[in-house]
Design an enzyme around this catalytic site. Structure first.
Site, PDB file in Angstrom:
ATOM      1  N   HIS A  15       1.709   0.425 -13.519  1.00 28.80           N
ATOM      2  CA  HIS A  15       2.451  -0.810 -13.769  1.00 28.80           C
ATOM      3  C   HIS A  15       3.946  -0.524 -13.603  1.00 28.80           C
ATOM      4  CE1 HIS A  15       2.993  -4.831 -15.307  1.00 28.80           C
ATOM      5  NE2 HIS A  15       4.028  -4.357 -15.993  1.00 28.80           N
ATOM      6  N   ASN A  25      -4.504   2.533 -13.817  1.00 33.18           N
ATOM      7  CA  ASN A  25      -3.636   1.549 -13.163  1.00 33.18           C
ATOM      8  C   ASN A  25      -2.188   2.016 -13.253  1.00 33.18           C
ATOM      9  OD1 ASN A  25      -2.793  -1.059 -12.104  1.00 33.18           O
ATOM     10  ND2 ASN A  25      -2.172  -1.584 -14.196  1.00 33.18           N
ATOM     11  N   GLU A  49       7.170   5.793  -8.835  1.00 31.37           N
ATOM     12  CA  GLU A  49       5.716   5.706  -8.610  1.00 31.37           C
ATOM     13  C   GLU A  49       5.293   6.745  -7.569  1.00 31.37           C
ATOM     14  OE1 GLU A  49       4.776   1.080  -9.663  1.00 31.37           O
ATOM     15  OE2 GLU A  49       5.193   1.519  -7.588  1.00 31.37           O
ATOM     16  N   GLY A 104       0.793  -1.237   0.000  1.00 31.83           N
ATOM     17  CA  GLY A 104       0.000   0.000   0.000  1.00 31.83           C
ATOM     18  C   GLY A 104       0.818   1.275   0.000  1.00 31.83           C
TER      19      GLY A 104
HETATM   20  C1  GAR Z   1       3.553  -1.288  -7.374  1.00 32.08           C
HETATM   21  O1  GAR Z   1       4.911  -1.332  -7.721  1.00 32.08           O
HETATM   22  C2  GAR Z   1       2.704  -1.399  -8.604  1.00 32.08           C
HETATM   23  O2  GAR Z   1       3.297  -0.832  -9.727  1.00 32.08           O
HETATM   24  C3  GAR Z   1       2.591  -2.898  -8.759  1.00 32.08           C
HETATM   25  O3  GAR Z   1       2.401  -3.363  -7.458  1.00 32.08           O
HETATM   26  C4  GAR Z   1       3.164  -2.546  -6.586  1.00 32.08           C
HETATM   27  C5  GAR Z   1       2.334  -2.219  -5.375  1.00 32.08           C
HETATM   28  O4  GAR Z   1       3.133  -1.614  -4.412  1.00 32.08           O
HETATM   29  N1  GAR Z   1       1.502  -3.233  -9.608  1.00 32.08           N
HETATM   30  C6  GAR Z   1       1.582  -4.235 -10.495  1.00 32.08           C
HETATM   31  O5  GAR Z   1       2.556  -4.955 -10.594  1.00 32.08           O
HETATM   32  C7  GAR Z   1       0.332  -4.404 -11.361  1.00 32.08           C
HETATM   33  N2  GAR Z   1       0.630  -5.252 -12.462  1.00 32.08           N
HETATM   34  P1  GAR Z   1       2.482  -0.902  -3.157  1.00 32.08           P
HETATM   35  O6  GAR Z   1       1.505  -1.889  -2.566  1.00 32.08           O
HETATM   36  O7  GAR Z   1       3.628  -0.619  -2.252  1.00 32.08           O
HETATM   37  O8  GAR Z   1       1.818   0.328  -3.644  1.00 32.08           O
END
Ligand code: GAR
Length: 297
Positions: free
Chosen positions: A211, A209, A281, A119
């Site tokens: 990625h 979304n 991100e 999260g």
């Molecule tokens: C993030 O790096 C996001 O880009 C990835 O999951 C992670 C969640 O991190 N999403 C994917 O891989 C979708 N295909 P977080 O829970 O620390 O935000």
């Protein structure tokens, strides 16, 4: 290239062919008309002739394609296409489309974050919108008991909706749940299930979304978290990054909104690369979400 364009326009292959024919017939008839009109003026070929010709083409082209689109059955597509084009040219802001079920108010600008991991992105988005005059995170949707994001929701007093796969994939039970919170926009931040049709229909161009790679590479079913970084390193890529995109019926294939990149060094491991990607991100996701909701992207 054609596949991407078709995805972007969200039309069937038949419509795609008809749209192309409309562009071709509309474009050539516009050129023909332009030359005919200029021939009536008796002007010689030269600077003035070509300047007037270009002006005429710019004025006639929308008219020609819209007329040709009627027998082609593509009037709706071209009306939207020309509206968007004029908004881009004249800098008018585009109105967000109305949700088809009409059960939520876009004005409220209530966000739901769907997340099932640690999260950290949800946390950053919450921070980004803290104190925002009109946009707020009103709901966290999660499918994983014990996920880190649940603690973040609790710390920030954001209600949580826990969801089950079967109910999520069938029917619109959860769409109705979101309507109770007046949710107008959905952000997927580490959410791995494919969005079902009920959500795509209720939230057209209102689901985005993130990625952790530079799509279209390293996306698709099963490509998430460290698997992505392992694949990037194994392929010997020199750079990776993030992609923020609209969500459609296929994993990681929706229209791109934003990308940012970082170098992949020879010494990088999936963990060190994940840290670089997470930093990107955290730096960009909130601002991009805001730009999309405000109609700036
Ligand atoms: C993030 O790096 C996001 O880009 C990835 O999951 C992670 C969640 O991190 N999403 C994917 O891989 C979708 N295909 P977080 O829970 O620390 O935000």
């Amino acid at each position: 290239m054609f596949k991407r364009l078709k995805e972007k326009w969200k039309i069937s292959w038949t419509s795609f062919v008809l749209v192309f024919c409309t562009f071709a017939i509309g474009g050539s008839s516009c050129g023909y008309l332009g030359r005919k009109i200029l021939s009536l003026t008796g002007l010689e070929l030269g600077g003035l002739y070509y300047t007037l010709y270009i002006i005429l083409i710019c004025l006639l082209w929308p008219l020609c394609v819209i007329v040709v689109s009627i027998p082609m059955g593509q009037f709706g597509f071209f009306r939207n296409y020309l509206r968007k084009m004029s908004q881009t040219i004249f800098g008018l802001s585009s109105k967000p489309p109305k949700a088809q079920n009409g059960s939520f108010s876009i004005k409220q600008r209530n966000l739901a974050i769907f997340a099932s991991g640690a999260g950290s992105n949800a946390q950053k988005i919450l921070e980004h919108f803290k104190g925002h005059p009109s946009i707020r995170v009103s709901l966290i949707v999660c499918n994983k008991p014990g996920a880190g994001v649940l603690q973040i929701a609790a710390d920030n007093n954001v209600p949580v909706l826990m969801i089950e796969k079967k109910d999520f994939e069938q029917g619109n039970l959860y769409v109705k749940e979101l309507a109770k919170y007046d949710i107008g926009f959905i952000v997927l931040a580490g959410f791995l299930w494919k969005m079902p049709e009920a959500f795509l229909n209720a939230y057209p161009r209102h689901i985005i979304n993130i990625h952790p790679a530079l799509l279209p590479k390293y996306g698709g079913k099963g490509m998430y978290g460290s698997r992505v970084h392992e694949a990037v390193i194994a392929a010997g890529e020199k750079e990776s990054g993030i992609t923020i995109h609209y969500v459609n019926a296929h994993y990681d294939e929706g229209e791109h909104l934003f990308q940012a990149s970082c170098p992949v060094d020879a010494t990088d491991t999936p963990d060190t690369l994940a840290a670089k990607v997470h930093a990107l991100e955290h730096a960009h996701f909130g601002a991009v979400v805001e730009d999309v909701i405000e109609g700036r992207l």
